[in-house]
Motif scaffolding. Structure first.
Motif, mmCIF file in Angstrom:
data_model
loop_
_atom_site.group_PDB
_atom_site.id
_atom_site.type_symbol
_atom_site.label_atom_id
_atom_site.label_comp_id
_atom_site.label_asym_id
_atom_site.label_seq_id
_atom_site.Cartn_x
_atom_site.Cartn_y
_atom_site.Cartn_z
ATOM 1 N N VAL A 193 -5.008 6.123 3.966
ATOM 2 C CA VAL A 193 -4.258 4.865 4.053
ATOM 3 C C VAL A 193 -2.924 4.995 3.332
ATOM 4 C CG1 VAL A 193 -4.212 2.482 3.193
ATOM 5 C CG2 VAL A 193 -6.256 3.352 4.355
ATOM 6 N N PHE A 194 -2.957 5.568 2.150
ATOM 7 C CA PHE A 194 -1.736 5.653 1.343
ATOM 8 C C PHE A 194 -0.854 6.822 1.774
ATOM 9 C CE2 PHE A 194 -4.803 3.356 -1.342
ATOM 10 C CZ PHE A 194 -4.081 2.181 -1.515
ATOM 11 N N TYR A 195 -1.432 7.877 2.340
ATOM 12 C CA TYR A 195 -0.595 8.925 2.925
ATOM 13 C C TYR A 195 0.253 8.340 4.057
ATOM 14 C CZ TYR A 195 -3.657 12.230 0.462
ATOM 15 O OH TYR A 195 -4.356 12.916 -0.491
ATOM 16 N N PHE A 196 -0.392 7.499 4.858
ATOM 17 C CA PHE A 196 0.334 6.825 5.942
ATOM 18 C C PHE A 196 1.453 5.948 5.382
ATOM 19 C CE2 PHE A 196 0.489 2.676 8.217
ATOM 20 C CZ PHE A 196 1.200 3.087 9.338
ATOM 21 N N LEU A 197 1.160 5.202 4.309
ATOM 22 C CA LEU A 197 2.165 4.313 3.723
ATOM 23 C C LEU A 197 3.298 5.089 3.051
ATOM 24 C CD1 LEU A 197 -0.088 1.489 2.201
ATOM 25 C CD2 LEU A 197 1.377 1.359 4.229
ATOM 26 N N ILE A 198 2.989 6.252 2.509
ATOM 27 C CA ILE A 198 4.060 7.079 1.930
ATOM 28 C C ILE A 198 5.086 7.425 2.995
ATOM 29 C CG2 ILE A 198 4.602 9.348 0.958
ATOM 30 C CD1 ILE A 198 1.862 9.258 -0.456
ATOM 31 N N ALA A 199 4.596 7.905 4.141
ATOM 32 C CA ALA A 199 5.509 8.289 5.221
ATOM 33 C C ALA A 199 6.283 7.086 5.754
ATOM 34 C CB ALA A 199 4.712 8.944 6.351
ATOM 35 N N LEU A 200 5.579 5.966 5.956
ATOM 36 C CA LEU A 200 6.231 4.782 6.509
ATOM 37 C C LEU A 200 7.282 4.231 5.551
ATOM 38 C CD1 LEU A 200 6.422 2.671 8.740
ATOM 39 C CD2 LEU A 200 4.540 1.428 7.650
ATOM 40 N N ASN A 201 6.954 4.119 4.268
ATOM 41 C CA ASN A 201 7.904 3.570 3.290
ATOM 42 C C ASN A 201 9.107 4.486 3.099
ATOM 43 O OD1 ASN A 201 6.760 1.033 2.399
ATOM 44 N ND2 ASN A 201 5.112 2.208 1.479
ATOM 45 N N ALA A 202 8.890 5.789 3.141
ATOM 46 C CA ALA A 202 10.012 6.715 3.018
ATOM 47 C C ALA A 202 10.966 6.565 4.206
ATOM 48 C CB ALA A 202 9.499 8.148 2.919
ATOM 49 N N LEU A 203 10.400 6.447 5.413
ATOM 50 C CA LEU A 203 11.221 6.260 6.615
ATOM 51 C C LEU A 203 12.007 4.953 6.530
ATOM 52 C CD1 LEU A 203 12.055 6.960 9.541
ATOM 53 C CD2 LEU A 203 9.959 5.804 10.298
ATOM 54 N N ILE A 204 11.356 3.883 6.089
ATOM 55 C CA ILE A 204 12.012 2.578 5.988
ATOM 56 C C ILE A 204 13.163 2.619 4.984
ATOM 57 C CG2 ILE A 204 11.661 0.200 5.211
ATOM 58 C CD1 ILE A 204 8.775 0.487 6.312
ATOM 59 N N THR A 205 12.941 3.288 3.855
ATOM 60 C CA THR A 205 13.977 3.371 2.826
ATOM 61 C C THR A 205 15.237 4.054 3.372
ATOM 62 O OG1 THR A 205 12.260 3.525 1.121
ATOM 63 C CG2 THR A 205 14.487 4.168 0.491
ATOM 64 N N VAL A 206 15.031 5.143 4.104
ATOM 65 C CA VAL A 206 16.165 5.858 4.702
ATOM 66 C C VAL A 206 16.869 4.962 5.727
ATOM 67 C CG1 VAL A 206 16.838 7.812 6.140
ATOM 68 C CG2 VAL A 206 15.147 8.121 4.306
ATOM 69 N N ALA A 207 16.078 4.225 6.525
ATOM 70 C CA ALA A 207 16.672 3.349 7.540
ATOM 71 C C ALA A 207 17.490 2.228 6.900
ATOM 72 C CB ALA A 207 15.555 2.759 8.420
ATOM 73 N N PHE A 208 16.991 1.650 5.821
ATOM 74 C CA PHE A 208 17.760 0.618 5.113
ATOM 75 C C PHE A 208 19.086 1.192 4.619
ATOM 76 C CE2 PHE A 208 14.006 -2.268 4.422
ATOM 77 C CZ PHE A 208 14.635 -3.424 4.845
ATOM 78 N N PHE A 209 19.039 2.395 4.066
ATOM 79 C CA PHE A 209 20.254 3.008 3.527
ATOM 80 C C PHE A 209 21.282 3.283 4.628
ATOM 81 C CE2 PHE A 209 22.767 6.727 2.318
ATOM 82 C CZ PHE A 209 23.293 6.294 1.112
ATOM 83 N N LEU A 210 20.801 3.717 5.779
ATOM 84 C CA LEU A 210 21.716 4.103 6.855
ATOM 85 C C LEU A 210 22.286 2.921 7.630
ATOM 86 C CD1 LEU A 210 19.827 7.195 8.353
ATOM 87 C CD2 LEU A 210 21.845 7.217 6.863
ATOM 88 N N PHE A 211 21.468 1.889 7.850
ATOM 89 C CA PHE A 211 21.858 0.852 8.813
ATOM 90 C C PHE A 211 22.087 -0.549 8.225
ATOM 91 C CE2 PHE A 211 18.940 3.788 11.173
ATOM 92 C CZ PHE A 211 19.921 4.431 11.898
ATOM 93 N N TYR A 212 21.375 -0.904 7.172
ATOM 94 C CA TYR A 212 21.368 -2.305 6.723
ATOM 95 C C TYR A 212 22.517 -2.558 5.753
ATOM 96 C CZ TYR A 212 19.552 -6.757 4.933
ATOM 97 O OH TYR A 212 19.397 -8.069 4.577
ATOM 98 N N ILE A 246 6.829 5.155 -4.214
ATOM 99 C CA ILE A 246 6.243 5.621 -5.474
ATOM 100 C C ILE A 246 4.848 5.029 -5.667
ATOM 101 C CG2 ILE A 246 6.470 5.559 -7.993
ATOM 102 C CD1 ILE A 246 9.520 5.549 -7.579
ATOM 103 N N GLY A 247 4.709 3.723 -5.397
ATOM 104 C CA GLY A 247 3.411 3.074 -5.534
ATOM 105 C C GLY A 247 2.370 3.685 -4.609
ATOM 106 N N SER A 248 2.771 4.030 -3.385
ATOM 107 C CA SER A 248 1.847 4.656 -2.427
ATOM 108 C C SER A 248 1.411 6.036 -2.918
ATOM 109 C CB SER A 248 2.509 4.778 -1.054
ATOM 110 O OG SER A 248 2.852 3.504 -0.541
ATOM 111 N N ILE A 249 2.335 6.767 -3.540
ATOM 112 C CA ILE A 249 1.993 8.089 -4.094
ATOM 113 C C ILE A 249 0.996 7.938 -5.239
ATOM 114 C CG2 ILE A 249 2.910 10.080 -5.346
ATOM 115 C CD1 ILE A 249 5.525 9.717 -3.754
ATOM 116 N N VAL A 250 1.237 6.967 -6.110
ATOM 117 C CA VAL A 250 0.313 6.732 -7.228
ATOM 118 C C VAL A 250 -1.080 6.403 -6.711
ATOM 119 C CG1 VAL A 250 -0.209 5.202 -9.181
ATOM 120 C CG2 VAL A 250 2.135 6.005 -8.813
ATOM 121 N N CYS A 251 -1.162 5.545 -5.695
ATOM 122 C CA CYS A 251 -2.457 5.160 -5.136
ATOM 123 C C CYS A 251 -3.127 6.336 -4.419
ATOM 124 C CB CYS A 251 -2.293 4.001 -4.158
ATOM 125 S SG CYS A 251 -1.881 2.419 -4.932
#
Length: 594
Positions: A211-230, A131-136
Motif C-alpha cells: 500500500v505504501f510502496y504504491f503511495l510513495i510512487a504516486l506522491n513522488a509523481l504528484i510532487t514533480v507535477a506540482f513543481f512543473l505545472f502548478y 516521506i510519510g509513505s516511506i516511514v510507513c
C-alpha cells in the motif's frame, strides 16, 4: 445582466466597511491581495488546453486520491498489520493520528495559502506525503507506523483540500464538473480501498507494505507535477511589494493556538471514549471538556477581538448558503461514516461466513463505490438547474435508504446491498454538491481557501461526533443483545454452560472453535446463527440512530438558498507560466500607484 447579479448579492452580504476583523492602517485590498477574477472570455486563447492548466488539474485530482488513500487503503487491513509488526495496544492511534493531524491542518492550509499562495504549500505537502509513505512502508513497529501516519495526516491537509484550488481555476458555472472530476481519483484509493488492501495482503509478496510502496510512487509523481505545472498567483502577485514578514507578524497566533488545542483535545477525547478508555473515565471527560472550552474561546476571540490577520474571518459565517452547505456537508458525512464503519462490519459479521474473504472485500466496497458514483453524478445536475432542490431530494432519499437498512438481517444480503448502495449514492451526491456550493458561496473569492479549509475542519469534527455515537450505540447494543440471545440458544442446542464463554471468544477471533468443549457442527451452526441474529438487532438500532442526524439535515435543507445565479463565467484565478511572477508584481505595483 445576469452575470452581474451574483456580484451585487455578494457585495450586499459582506460589506467592506465592517469594523470587526478589519485591519488597522491597511486597506482591505492590501490585506487580501489583488483580486484576479476575470471573465472566461478574457482568458488567453487555448488556455484550458495549455500544458500548465491540464497539468495543474491532473496533480490536484491525483493529490486528492493520494490523500484519501493514505489511511483508507490501510484501514481495512490493520489486523494484518498488527499481526505482522504488533501486537500493540496503540493500534487505534494509527487512525487517530491521521484524523487529528488532518483535521487541524485543513484550516491552516486553507488560510495560509490564501495569504501566501498555494504552489509551495502543495509541493511541500507532496514531499511530506512521500516521506510519510516511506516511514510507513519501512515501519518495524506499530509506533513507527503511527509516526508515519502523523506525517501523512499533516500532508493530507494539502491533499484533500482540493475544493479551493480546483474550483478557482475554472469558470464558476463549471465548478461542479471540476469537483466531480477530482473525485474520480478516489475510486482506487477510497471506493475500492478494501479490495485493494486485501489484494496487497493476499496476492502480493510484499503484503500490506505494498500500500505504501504504491503511495510513495504516486506522491513522488504528484510532487514533480506540482513543481512543473502548478503556478497560481504567488505572494508577490497577490500583494505586490508588501513583505511576508509583515503578514507573519500580524498573523492570529492566539486564535490558531485555541483552534489547535480545541480540535486536538475534543476529537481525541471523542476517539478515546469507549475504545482506549471508558466513557466515564476522567481522561475522556476532561479531554472533551477542555477541547470544547477551547473551541468556545476560539469562537469568542475571533468574533470579539479586532485583529489585522484573523485566523478565521467571522464574516464568512454570515452567508446562509455557506453555513447551511457546511452543516449539510458535515451531516451527510455522518451518514457516510455510518456506511463506511457499519457496512464492512455488517458484511463480515452477517454474510462473509457463507462466501469468503475476497468476496467480503468486494462486498465491503459497495458503500464507498456508491458514494463515489453519486459524487460523479453531481456535474450532471447542472443540466436540470435548481441545485438546491436537487440537494434536498438527494439528502432526503439517501437518509431514508440508510435508515431502511434497519429492516435487514443475516438472510437479506440482496436487500441490504441495494439499500446501502443507493443510500450511499445519494449521500455521495450530497457530499460533492455541498462542498462545491461552499466555494460558490464565498462572497470574496480571495478567501476561498479559508472558507474551504474551515468547512473541512468542521466537517471532520462533526462527523467524528456522529461516528462516535454510532460506534458507541453499536457496542452498547452488542453488549446487550449477544448475552441475551446467544447463550440461551447454545445451551438449548446442547452446549455445556461452561463452554459458552469459550464459544463466544472463538466467534470473535480470540480462540479456536475446535478447542471449545462439547461443540458439534450442529451446535456451532445454531450458535453462529444466534450470534448473527443478535448482531443484526444491534445494527438495526444504529441505522435508526442515523435519523437523528439526517433529520436535522432535512430540516436545514428547507432553508437552502438557490445558488444558480452564482454559476457565472467568472474565473477566480489564472494559472501563469514560469517567469511571470515578477511581471505580476510589477503590474500590482502599477495598479496600486494608479
Amino acid at each position: 445582466m445576469t452575470d452581474h447579479k451574483p456580484d451585487i448579492a455578494m457585495a450586499e452580504r459582506h460589506p467592506e466597511n465592517e469594523s470587526i476583523n478589519k485591519p488597522h492602517g491597511l486597506d482591505s485590498e492590501d490585506v487580501k491581495g489583488h483580486d484576479f477574477t476575470l471573465e472566461q472570455s478574457d482568458l488567453p486563447k487555448g488556455y484550458f488546453r495549455s500544458l500548465n492548466f491540464i497539468g495543474s488539474i491532473f496533480c490536484i485530482g491525483a493529490n486528492l486520491g493520494a490523500g484519501t488513500g493514505a489511511f483508507a487503503l490501510i484501514a481495512p487491513i490493520l489486523s494484518f498489520v498488527d499481526a505482522d509488526i504488533g501486537p500493540s495496544p496503540n493500534l487505534n492511534w494509527v487512525a487517530l493520528s491521521y484524523l487529528l493531524t488532518s483535521s487541524i491542518g485543513l484550516a491552516f492550509v486553507g488560510r495560509l495559502t490564501d495569504i501566501f499562495g498555494r504552489r509551495w504549500f502543495f509541493i511541500g505537502s507532496g514531499i511530506l506525503a512521500t516521506i510519510g509513505s516511506i516511514v510507513c512502508a519501512t515501519a518495524p513497529t506499530i509506533n513507527a507506523l503511527i509516526a508515519g501516519e502523523c506525517l501523512l495526516g499533516l500532508a493530507s491537509a494539502g491533499q484533500i483540500l482540493y475544493g479551493a484550488p480546483i474550483s478557482e481555476l475554472v469558470p464558476m458555472k463549471h465548478r461542479f464538473w471540476a469537483q466531480g472530476y477530482a473525485v474520480t481519483w478516489t475510486i482506487p484509493t477510497s471506493s475500492m480501498s478494501a479490495i485493494v488492501g486485501y489484494a496487497f495482503v493476499y496476492q502480493t509478496s510484499v503484503g500490506w507494505r505494498g500500500v505504501f510502496y504504491f503511495l510513495i510512487a504516486l506522491n513522488a509523481l504528484i510532487t514533480v507535477a506540482f513543481f512543473l505545472f502548478y503556478r497560481p498567483p504567488n505572494f508577490s502577485m497577490k500583494h505586490g511589494g508588501r513583505s511576508k514578514v509583515q503578514y507573519i507578524k500580524q498573523f492570529d497566533y492566539v486564535g490558531a493556538f485555541l483552534f489547535i488545542a480545541g480540535m486536538l483535545f475534543f476529537i481525541m477525547g471523542l476517539s478515546w471514549g469507549g475504545s482506549l478508555h471508558p466513557w466515564k473515565s476522567a481522561s475522556v471527560i476532561a479531554t472533551i471538556v477542555v477541547g470544547f472550552l477551547c473551541l468556545v474561546a476560539f469562537a469568542l476571540y475571533e468574533t470579539l477581538v479586532p485583529m489585522e490577520e484573523p485566523f478565521v474571518p467571522i464574516h464568512i459565517f454570515k452567508d446562509r448558503a455557506f453555513v447551511i452547505a457546511t452543516l449539510m456537508w458535515s451531516l451527510g458525512a455522518s451518514v457516510y461514516y455510518a456506511n463506511a464503519i457499519l457496512w464492512p462490519s455488517m458484511v463480515f459479521t452477517l454474510f462473509a461466513s457463507d462466501h469468503g474473504v475476497m468476496w467480503a472485500g468486494w462486498a465491503s466496497c459497495l458503500a464507498n463505490a456508491g458514494i463515489t458514483l453519486g459524487e460523479l453524478f453531481v456535474p450532471l445536475g447542472t443540466i436540470f438547474k435548481k441545485r438546491h432542490w436537487q440537494i434536498r431530494a438527494a439528502f432526503f432519499g439517501g437518509s431514508v435508504f440508510v435508515a431502511c437498512m434497519a429492516t435487514c438481517n443475516q438472510d437479506t444480503f440482496s436487500r441490504a446491498a441495494v439499500l446501502m448502495f443507493f443510500g450511499s449514492l445519494l449521500i455521495g451526491y450530497n457530499e460533492i454538491a455541498n462542498s462545491t456550493v461552499i466555494t460558490l458561496a464565498v462572497a470574496d473569492q480571495r478567501e476561498i481557501g479559508t472558507a474551504n479549509g474551515i468547512a473541512s475542519s468542521l466537517r471532520n469534527c462533526i462527523s467524528t461526533i456522529c461516528s462516535t455515537v454510532y460506534t458507541t450505540v453499536l457496542a452498547n447494543r452488542l453488549a446487550s443483545t449477544i448475552p441475551a440471545q446467544v447463550p440461551s440458544a447454545l445451551i438449548k442446542a446442547g452446549l455445556p454452560s461452561g463452554s459458552v464463554a469459550a464459544f463466544l471468544a472463538a466467534l470473535s477471533g480470540a480462540g479456536k472453535m475446535s478447542a471449545v468443549d462439547g461443540v458439534t457442527p450442529a451446535i456451532e451452526a445454531i450458535g453462529v446463527r444466534a450470534y448473527k441474529g443478535a448482531s443484526s438487532d444491534a445494527f438495526r438500532t444504529v441505522f435508526l440512530t442515523t435519523l437523528a442526524f439526517s433529520g436535522l439535515g432535512m430540516v436545514l435543507s428547507i432553508f437552502y438558498p438557490n445558488v444558480d445565479p452564482l454559476l457565472t463565467n467568472k474565473v477566480s484565478v489564472q494559472i501563469h507560466s514560469k517567469g511571470k511572477e515578477d511581471v505580476g508584481a510589477e503590474v500590482k505595483r502599477v495598479d496600486s500607484q494608479v
